[in-house]
Design a protein around this motif. Structure first.
Motif, PDB file in Angstrom:
ATOM      1  N   ALA A  55       0.827  -1.209   0.000  1.00 42.53           N
ATOM      2  CA  ALA A  55       0.000   0.000   0.000  1.00 42.53           C
ATOM      3  C   ALA A  55       0.860   1.257   0.000  1.00 42.53           C
ATOM      4  O   ALA A  55       0.582   2.223  -0.727  1.00 42.53           O
ATOM      5  CB  ALA A  55      -0.929  -0.010   1.215  1.00 42.53           C
ATOM      6  N   ILE A  56       1.931   1.246   0.779  1.00 37.08           N
ATOM      7  CA  ILE A  56       2.843   2.394   0.794  1.00 37.08           C
ATOM      8  C   ILE A  56       3.559   2.515  -0.547  1.00 37.08           C
ATOM      9  O   ILE A  56       3.751   3.618  -1.066  1.00 37.08           O
ATOM     10  CB  ILE A  56       3.847   2.257   1.954  1.00 37.08           C
ATOM     11  N   GLY A  57       3.956   1.389  -1.139  1.00 34.48           N
ATOM     12  CA  GLY A  57       4.618   1.420  -2.444  1.00 34.48           C
ATOM     13  C   GLY A  57       3.726   1.952  -3.542  1.00 34.48           C
ATOM     14  O   GLY A  57       4.161   2.724  -4.401  1.00 34.48           O
ATOM     15  N   VAL A  58       2.458   1.564  -3.524  1.00 35.60           N
ATOM     16  CA  VAL A  58       1.518   2.058  -4.542  1.00 35.60           C
ATOM     17  C   VAL A  58       1.293   3.558  -4.374  1.00 35.60           C
ATOM     18  O   VAL A  58       1.290   4.311  -5.354  1.00 35.60           O
ATOM     19  CB  VAL A  58       0.182   1.281  -4.467  1.00 35.60           C
ATOM     20  N   SER A  59       1.112   4.007  -3.139  1.00 33.77           N
ATOM     21  CA  SER A  59       0.902   5.449  -2.938  1.00 33.77           C
ATOM     22  C   SER A  59       2.150   6.235  -3.316  1.00 33.77           C
ATOM     23  O   SER A  59       2.052   7.317  -3.898  1.00 33.77           O
ATOM     24  CB  SER A  59       0.489   5.741  -1.492  1.00 33.77           C
ATOM     25  N   GLY A  60       3.329   5.679  -3.018  1.00 31.88           N
ATOM     26  CA  GLY A  60       4.568   6.341  -3.437  1.00 31.88           C
ATOM     27  C   GLY A  60       4.703   6.404  -4.946  1.00 31.88           C
ATOM     28  O   GLY A  60       5.158   7.406  -5.504  1.00 31.88           O
ATOM     29  N   ALA A  61       4.298   5.338  -5.628  1.00 38.58           N
ATOM     30  CA  ALA A  61       4.355   5.323  -7.091  1.00 38.58           C
ATOM     31  C   ALA A  61       3.370   6.318  -7.691  1.00 38.58           C
ATOM     32  O   ALA A  61       3.685   7.021  -8.658  1.00 38.58           O
ATOM     33  CB  ALA A  61       4.082   3.924  -7.614  1.00 38.58           C
ATOM     34  N   LEU A  62       2.173   6.376  -7.115  1.00 42.62           N
ATOM     35  CA  LEU A  62       1.165   7.298  -7.642  1.00 42.62           C
ATOM     36  C   LEU A  62       1.552   8.759  -7.441  1.00 42.62           C
ATOM     37  O   LEU A  62       1.152   9.623  -8.227  1.00 42.62           O
ATOM     38  CB  LEU A  62      -0.197   7.024  -6.995  1.00 42.62           C
ATOM     39  N   LEU A  63       2.321   9.036  -6.404  1.00 37.41           N
ATOM     40  CA  LEU A  63       2.772  10.411  -6.171  1.00 37.41           C
ATOM     41  C   LEU A  63       4.125  10.691  -6.812  1.00 37.41           C
ATOM     42  O   LEU A  63       4.351  11.772  -7.357  1.00 37.41           O
ATOM     43  CB  LEU A  63       2.855  10.685  -4.669  1.00 37.41           C
ATOM     44  N   GLY A  64       5.036   9.733  -6.733  1.00 35.76           N
ATOM     45  CA  GLY A  64       6.406   9.958  -7.161  1.00 35.76           C
ATOM     46  C   GLY A  64       6.623  10.003  -8.656  1.00 35.76           C
ATOM     47  O   GLY A  64       7.383  10.842  -9.149  1.00 35.76           O
ATOM     48  N   VAL A  65       5.980   9.125  -9.398  1.00 40.97           N
ATOM     49  CA  VAL A  65       6.195   9.094 -10.853  1.00 40.97           C
ATOM     50  C   VAL A  65       5.689  10.370 -11.525  1.00 40.97           C
ATOM     51  O   VAL A  65       6.425  10.996 -12.294  1.00 40.97           O
ATOM     52  CB  VAL A  65       5.582   7.819 -11.475  1.00 40.97           C
ATOM     53  N   PRO A  66       4.464  10.833 -11.249  1.00 41.41           N
ATOM     54  CA  PRO A  66       4.046  12.097 -11.862  1.00 41.41           C
ATOM     55  C   PRO A  66       4.883  13.295 -11.390  1.00 41.41           C
ATOM     56  O   PRO A  66       5.176  14.197 -12.181  1.00 41.41           O
ATOM     57  CB  PRO A  66       2.591  12.262 -11.429  1.00 41.41           C
ATOM     58  N   ALA A  67       5.289  13.288 -10.128  1.00 41.60           N
ATOM     59  CA  ALA A  67       6.123  14.388  -9.628  1.00 41.60           C
ATOM     60  C   ALA A  67       7.479  14.400 -10.321  1.00 41.60           C
ATOM     61  O   ALA A  67       7.988  15.465 -10.705  1.00 41.60           O
ATOM     62  CB  ALA A  67       6.293  14.276  -8.121  1.00 41.60           C
ATOM     63  N   GLY A  68       8.073  13.222 -10.493  1.00 41.83           N
ATOM     64  CA  GLY A  68       9.353  13.141 -11.200  1.00 41.83           C
ATOM     65  C   GLY A  68       9.235  13.550 -12.654  1.00 41.83           C
ATOM     66  O   GLY A  68      10.117  14.221 -13.204  1.00 41.83           O
ATOM     67  N   TYR A  69       8.148  13.163 -13.289  1.00 43.16           N
ATOM     68  CA  TYR A  69       7.916  13.531 -14.689  1.00 43.16           C
ATOM     69  C   TYR A  69       7.765  15.046 -14.829  1.00 43.16           C
ATOM     70  O   TYR A  69       8.346  15.666 -15.720  1.00 43.16           O
ATOM     71  CB  TYR A  69       6.666  12.806 -15.196  1.00 43.16           C
ATOM     72  N   ALA A  70       6.995  15.651 -13.926  1.00 45.02           N
ATOM     73  CA  ALA A  70       6.797  17.104 -13.973  1.00 45.02           C
ATOM     74  C   ALA A  70       8.099  17.837 -13.657  1.00 45.02           C
ATOM     75  O   ALA A  70       8.431  18.842 -14.307  1.00 45.02           O
ATOM     76  CB  ALA A  70       5.702  17.509 -12.994  1.00 45.02           C
ATOM     77  N   LEU A  71       8.832  17.352 -12.689  1.00 44.00           N
ATOM     78  CA  LEU A  71      10.092  17.989 -12.324  1.00 44.00           C
ATOM     79  C   LEU A  71      11.102  17.903 -13.456  1.00 44.00           C
ATOM     80  O   LEU A  71      11.852  18.848 -13.697  1.00 44.00           O
ATOM     81  CB  LEU A  71      10.644  17.326 -11.066  1.00 44.00           C
ATOM     82  N   ARG A  72      11.096  16.799 -14.174  1.00 45.81           N
ATOM     83  CA  ARG A  72      11.989  16.647 -15.325  1.00 45.81           C
ATOM     84  C   ARG A  72      11.685  17.699 -16.384  1.00 45.81           C
ATOM     85  O   ARG A  72      12.595  18.283 -16.975  1.00 45.81           O
ATOM     86  CB  ARG A  72      11.823  15.241 -15.910  1.00 45.81           C
ATOM     87  N   HIS A  73      10.392  17.948 -16.615  1.00 45.69           N
ATOM     88  CA  HIS A  73      10.015  18.952 -17.612  1.00 45.69           C
ATOM     89  C   HIS A  73      10.299  20.372 -17.141  1.00 45.69           C
ATOM     90  O   HIS A  73      10.385  21.282 -17.961  1.00 45.69           O
ATOM     91  CB  HIS A  73       8.532  18.803 -17.978  1.00 45.69           C
ATOM     92  N   LEU A  74      10.448  20.574 -15.852  1.00 45.63           N
ATOM     93  CA  LEU A  74      10.821  21.890 -15.342  1.00 45.63           C
ATOM     94  C   LEU A  74      12.333  22.099 -15.346  1.00 45.63           C
ATOM     95  O   LEU A  74      12.813  23.190 -15.652  1.00 45.63           O
ATOM     96  CB  LEU A  74      10.289  22.088 -13.921  1.00 45.63           C
ATOM     97  N   VAL A  75      13.087  21.070 -15.004  1.00 43.74           N
ATOM     98  CA  VAL A  75      14.527  21.208 -14.821  1.00 43.74           C
ATOM     99  C   VAL A  75      15.301  21.169 -16.141  1.00 43.74           C
ATOM    100  O   VAL A  75      16.235  21.958 -16.337  1.00 43.74           O
ATOM    101  CB  VAL A  75      15.044  20.111 -13.856  1.00 43.74           C
TER     102      VAL A  75
END
Length: 134
Positions: A55-75
């Protein structure tokens, strides 16, 4: 070098999960002892520990992957401007949405693999020993 760096990051992440789950399992070992005393089998104990980590892994994936994708497009554009070059569109749009599912699933798998040792320890522990633990 990129493959070696990736393997090192996966190992560090797996050890971090193992450490976190070991601490959490030791904190809740009395609760697991109560569950074992009322009839929880070792297989159910392993399932309980792995389900909590999943459950923690799924919530981390749901938050982390989109955040990393957005941060990549900013950086990346900022890095390109700092270097004095423009960042071409193919360099920014590397991943398709389907390809972003794989890192998320990898995070969940890494969480479960990191928790297997602690889950096995909790399942093997004796009920009387766990009930005496505070």
């Amino acid at each position: 070098m990129a493959a070696l760096f990736t393997v090192m990051l996966v190992c560090v992440a797996g050890l971090g999960v193992l450490d976190s789950v070991a601490l959490d399992t030791r904190e809740h070992i009395h609760d697991l002892g109560v569950c074992k005393a009322i009839g929880m089998t070792p297989r159910q104990t392993v399932s309980l520990v792995l389900a909590s980590v999943s459950a923690i892994g799924v919530s981390g994936a749901l938050l982390g992957v989109p955040a990393g994708y957005a941060l990549r497009h900013l950086v990346l554009p900022v890095m390109g401007r700092a270097a004095g070059t423009g960042m071409p569109s193919p360099a920014l749009h590397v991943y398709t949405p389907v390809q972003l599912i794989l890192p998320g699933l990898g995070g969940v798998v890494l969480a479960v693999l990191g928790a297997l040792a602690s889950a096995g320890w909790a399942a093997r522990s004796r009920t009387a020993t766990t009930l005496r633990t505070e």
